[in-house]
Enzyme design. Structure first.
Site, PDB file in Angstrom:
ATOM      1  N   SER A 203       0.835  -1.192   0.000  1.00 50.52           N
ATOM      2  CA  SER A 203       0.000   0.000   0.000  1.00 50.52           C
ATOM      3  C   SER A 203       0.883   1.261   0.000  1.00 50.52           C
ATOM      4  O   SER A 203       1.732   1.384  -0.874  1.00 50.52           O
ATOM      5  CB  SER A 203      -0.959  -0.022   1.199  1.00 50.52           C
ATOM      6  OG  SER A 203      -1.984   0.919   1.032  1.00 50.52           O
ATOM      7  N   ASP A 450      -8.633  -6.064  -5.379  1.00 46.21           N
ATOM      8  CA  ASP A 450      -8.307  -4.980  -4.442  1.00 46.21           C
ATOM      9  C   ASP A 450      -9.382  -3.888  -4.511  1.00 46.21           C
ATOM     10  O   ASP A 450      -9.635  -3.342  -5.590  1.00 46.21           O
ATOM     11  CB  ASP A 450      -6.934  -4.404  -4.810  1.00 46.21           C
ATOM     12  CG  ASP A 450      -6.384  -3.444  -3.768  1.00 46.21           C
ATOM     13  OD1 ASP A 450      -7.172  -2.647  -3.209  1.00 46.21           O
ATOM     14  OD2 ASP A 450      -5.167  -3.466  -3.514  1.00 46.21           O
ATOM     15  N   HIS A 496      -7.122  -5.778  -0.497  1.00 46.93           N
ATOM     16  CA  HIS A 496      -6.020  -4.824  -0.385  1.00 46.93           C
ATOM     17  C   HIS A 496      -4.990  -5.289   0.643  1.00 46.93           C
ATOM     18  O   HIS A 496      -5.240  -5.233   1.843  1.00 46.93           O
ATOM     19  CB  HIS A 496      -6.554  -3.441  -0.011  1.00 46.93           C
ATOM     20  CG  HIS A 496      -5.486  -2.386  -0.043  1.00 46.93           C
ATOM     21  ND1 HIS A 496      -4.713  -2.154  -1.164  1.00 46.93           N
ATOM     22  CD2 HIS A 496      -5.034  -1.535   0.901  1.00 46.93           C
ATOM     23  CE1 HIS A 496      -3.844  -1.205  -0.901  1.00 46.93           C
ATOM     24  NE2 HIS A 496      -4.013  -0.806   0.342  1.00 46.93           N
TER      25      HIS A 496
END
Ligand code: NAG
Ligand code: NAG
Ligand code: NAG
Ligand code: NAG
Ligand code: NAG
Ligand code: NAG
Ligand code: NAG
Ligand code: NAG
Ligand code: NAG
Ligand code: NAG
Ligand code: NAG
Ligand code: CA
Length: 585
Positions: A203, A450, A496
């Site tokens: 991320s 995601d 994610h």
């Protein structure tokens, strides 16, 4: 603990390390005597009086998405602060040094998430278990718990440029430079002994390594990069896209309606990958063969639910949804279709992309008003804070309204953030030649479902690097050349930086750092990437993920996974960002 990788290193471990115990080296005096000299750390000034060192024995971890469980490991927890000459603000580092017997001549930098530059110490076991000294930085933001956004403005209208550039790339560079030099001294490596350096994060923690690879050829030997928050100008505004769709259409879908659309999408597309396991391993085929309009009329129901989200600096927010019953409406399906299509300007030019079909619609969440018995807009602060604080430069955590915000406004916001933060946060420079020439290796992974950073964002950057670095080669030649050192694996069904609850039988590549180390130090080429199903009925099943541009396709009634290429699927991942005059990498 002795790592399974002992065979690969070990031989070079020096006399000091072999003779010393953790207790011997884990003292402030040894740490102080190991401090790198100013010349080795680009003139940065370490405050020797700030050093702490304390041994931690028999630590354990149940594992994480990016490393497996470890029953017991020991380390020396060292903290220190340093400054850049001329600046007052100190930067804090925390480094975990493995016991000398376990050290395998490795350094690991780790990163953060959201606006945080570190993930606390939660990523550090993933280095120590492989014999690496592992570190985090506070970015100079005031404490390890302070996020960049909290100190981004000096006052309304005034950017704190030290914070911006520290967050953008500088603090990570300094963490590596200091961490590597410090580790060499701490274990007494000689000048000729190799210290391998790595990175692992996801991320924002996936954007941070690209910021280094794009600038510093020699910083690391390799990086494990998950779902990077790159193309920052577009990425942060994009969170608001479904809210703007809802606001523009004047339709606020009940949460259960969008959940039903996701379930129907998964059910319709599951088998397209050749295996019925509740996992959409081929969202590209899903795009080609499934149209959400077919969801219209499907009945849905959800029980009443209360979810509590803990918000940084703002306590917590409780969202209660009532029991819901209904059928998917034409407006609901149209809203989902518009979101899936991605942001286009009012005259139809593409400004950005959306998540793949099968991803949940988290950013689209509405809230229920019990007074009026209607569903209402709930502006996501993921995008709202970006616009308020980083674009409008107001000390605010959110936008209060979307009044007058059109698709064109969204595109303008994206272009403004891109230009303003091109050299700090955008993080998409596509020429990685210096890193490649220095022998660097990259394993880049991204969940195919995601719901927070588009999977296509990673694909588009990977393809930009291919086209910029190998302009004169055929598609096949350039893909092969890129794949020799920079490999992208999409993770079927993953959300994610994690597995998804809607596709629990999907695998996750939990041992990727081990794969990278074996590639860098042992020349074991990761043709396919090991992954394990971590939940669901198939828990424990091992799969080998395909490297882009190859795509998974199960055969023999879902018992064998092949990696194949087909042009029509590939084309669904090719985007023409014609809303901008400049190329968007
Ligand atoms: C760590 O665990 C080992 C084995 O269980 C034990 O012998 C040792 O005393 C423990 N060390 C500390 C400091 O607790
Ligand atoms: C490491 O040491 C610092 C300074 O004493 C302390 O604040 C921190 O909590 C320690 N970390 C761990 C994981 O023990
Ligand atoms: C969607 O599927 C999950 C199970 O995968 C189920 O728990 C949930 O109730 C379903 N939602 C709707 C709206 O049907
Ligand atoms: C989905 O179906 C609707 C209704 O038939 C149609 O208008 C729309 O163009 C289709 N969308 C795609 C992406 O094919
Ligand atoms: C929704 O429908 C289900 C199944 O028909 C029923 O059990 C439930 O009571 C209904 N809930 C509401 C809020 O109407
Ligand atoms: C800064 O801007 C915010 C949001 O517009 C406002 O609430 C706040 O009062 C301003 N602060 C100062 C010191 O002007
Ligand atoms: C952001 O502000 C909007 C408008 O006031 C509000 O609806 C929304 O709940 C806020 N979001 C968060 C996460 O605070
Ligand atoms: C929206 O635009 C109208 C017309 O220009 C203006 O009067 C109004 O203040 C604007 N609203 C916001 C929130 O900017
Ligand atoms: C690609 O080909 C052009 C024209 O032949 C040449 O000028 C250029 O240097 C080549 N670029 C690379 C990277 O080889
Ligand atoms: C990957 O999986 C294979 C088969 O289970 C195993 O032999 C190999 O050691 C694994 N590689 C890594 C790096 O874990
Ligand atoms: C194919 O796999 C499914 C699901 O595992 C199973 O139910 C079915 O019997 C298999 N069919 C054949 C022909 O083996
Ligand atoms: Ca499937």
């Amino acid at each position: 603990m002795r790592s399974a990788l002992g065979v690969l290193a070990g031989a070079t471990t020096v006399a000091l390390a072999q003779a010393a115990s953790l207790a011997d080296v884990c003292t402030t005096s040894h740490a102080k005597s190991s401090l790198p000299i100013s010349d080795d750390i680009e003139g940065l000034e370490i405050d020797a009086s700030s050093i702490t060192a304390s041994a931690v024995y028999n630590a354990s971890t149940t594992g994480d998405y990016f490393y497996p469980a470890a029953a017991s490991f020991d380390y020396c927890n060292v903290t220190l602060s340093y400054t850049r000459p001329g600046l007052d603000t100190p930067y804090l580092l925390e480094i975990w040094f493995p016991a000398p017997d376990d050290f395998q001549n490795r350094w690991l930098s780790t990163g953060g998430g959201g606006y945080a530059i570190n993930a606390g110490t939660s990523s550090l076991p993933g280095g120590v278990m492989y014999g690496a000294a592992a570190g985090i930085t506070d970015g100079g933001f005031g404490s390890f718990d302070t996020s960049a956004d909290a100190v981004f403005l000096l006052a309304n209208g005034t950017i704190n440029y030290q914070t911006l550039y520290a967050f953008g790339y500088l603090a990570h560079h300094e963490l590596s430079v200091i961490g590597k030099a410090f580790s060499r001294n701490f274990y007494g490596l000689t000048d000729t002994e190799k210290l391998y350096a790595y990175y692992q994060g996801c991320s924002e923690g996936g954007r941070e390594p690209w910021s280094q690879i794009q600038r510093y050829a020699d910083e690391w030997d390799g990086a494990v990069i998950g779902a990077p928050a790159i193309r920052y100008g577009q990425q942060q505004v994009n969170h608001l896209y479904p809210n703007v769709v809802e606001h523009t259409m004047g339709y606020y879908p009940p949460t259960c309606e969008l959940e039903k659309i996701v379930n129907l999408t998964i059910a319709a597309c599951d088998a397209l990958d050749g295996r019925i396991d509740g996992v959409v391993a081929r969202t590209d085929l899903c795009k080609l063969h499934y149209n959400v309009t077919s969801a219209v009329g499907a009945p849905y129901s959800c029980p009443a639910e209360t979810t509590t989200t803990v918000l940084k600096k703002r306590g917590s927010m409780t969202n209660t949804t009532p029991a819901q019953n209904g059928t998917v409406s034409a407006l609901g399906a149209a809203a989902a279709a518009k979101m899936l299509d991605g942001l286009k300007t009012l005259d139809g030019r593409r400004a950005y992309i959306w998540y793949q079909p099968s991803a949940t619609f988290d950013d689209a969440a509405t809230k229920y008003n019990y007074d009026t018995d209607t569903w209402e807009l709930d502006i996501t602060s993921l995008g709202g804070e970006w616009v308020a604080r980083f674009l409008e430069l107001r000390d605010a955590d959110n936008l209060s309204t979307l009044e007058n915000v059109t698709y064109d406004t969204m595109a303008e916001w994206m272009e403004l953030g891109w230009k303003r933060y091109e050299d700090s946060l955008q993080t998409t420079w596509p020429d990685l030649s210096p890193f490649q020439s220095a022998g660097g290796k990259i394993i880049h992974v991204h969940g195919e479902s995601d719901p927070s950073i588009p999977t296509g964002s990673s694909v588009h950057y990977h393809e930009s690097v291919r086209q910029i670095m190998y302009p004169n080669m055929t598609f096949q030649e350039s893909s092969d050349a890129l794949n020799e050192w920079n490999r992208l694996y999409l993770i079927p069904g993953a959300a994610h930086c994690a597995t998804s609850t809607t596709q629990p039988n999907g695998p996750f590549p939990q041992t990727t750092l081990k794969t990278l180390i074996e590639w860098v130090e042992g020349s074991v080429f990761p043709t396919r990437l090991n992954a394990t199903v971590l939940s669901g009925e198939l828990e424990g099943e091992e799969q080998q993920l395909c490297a882009w541009p190859l795509r998974p396709l199960w055969k023999n009634n879902g018992t064998v996974m092949d990696c194949v290429f087909d042009e029509a699927s590939y084309q669904t991942w090719v985007y023409d960002f014609d809303a901008y005059k400049l190329p968007l990498y």
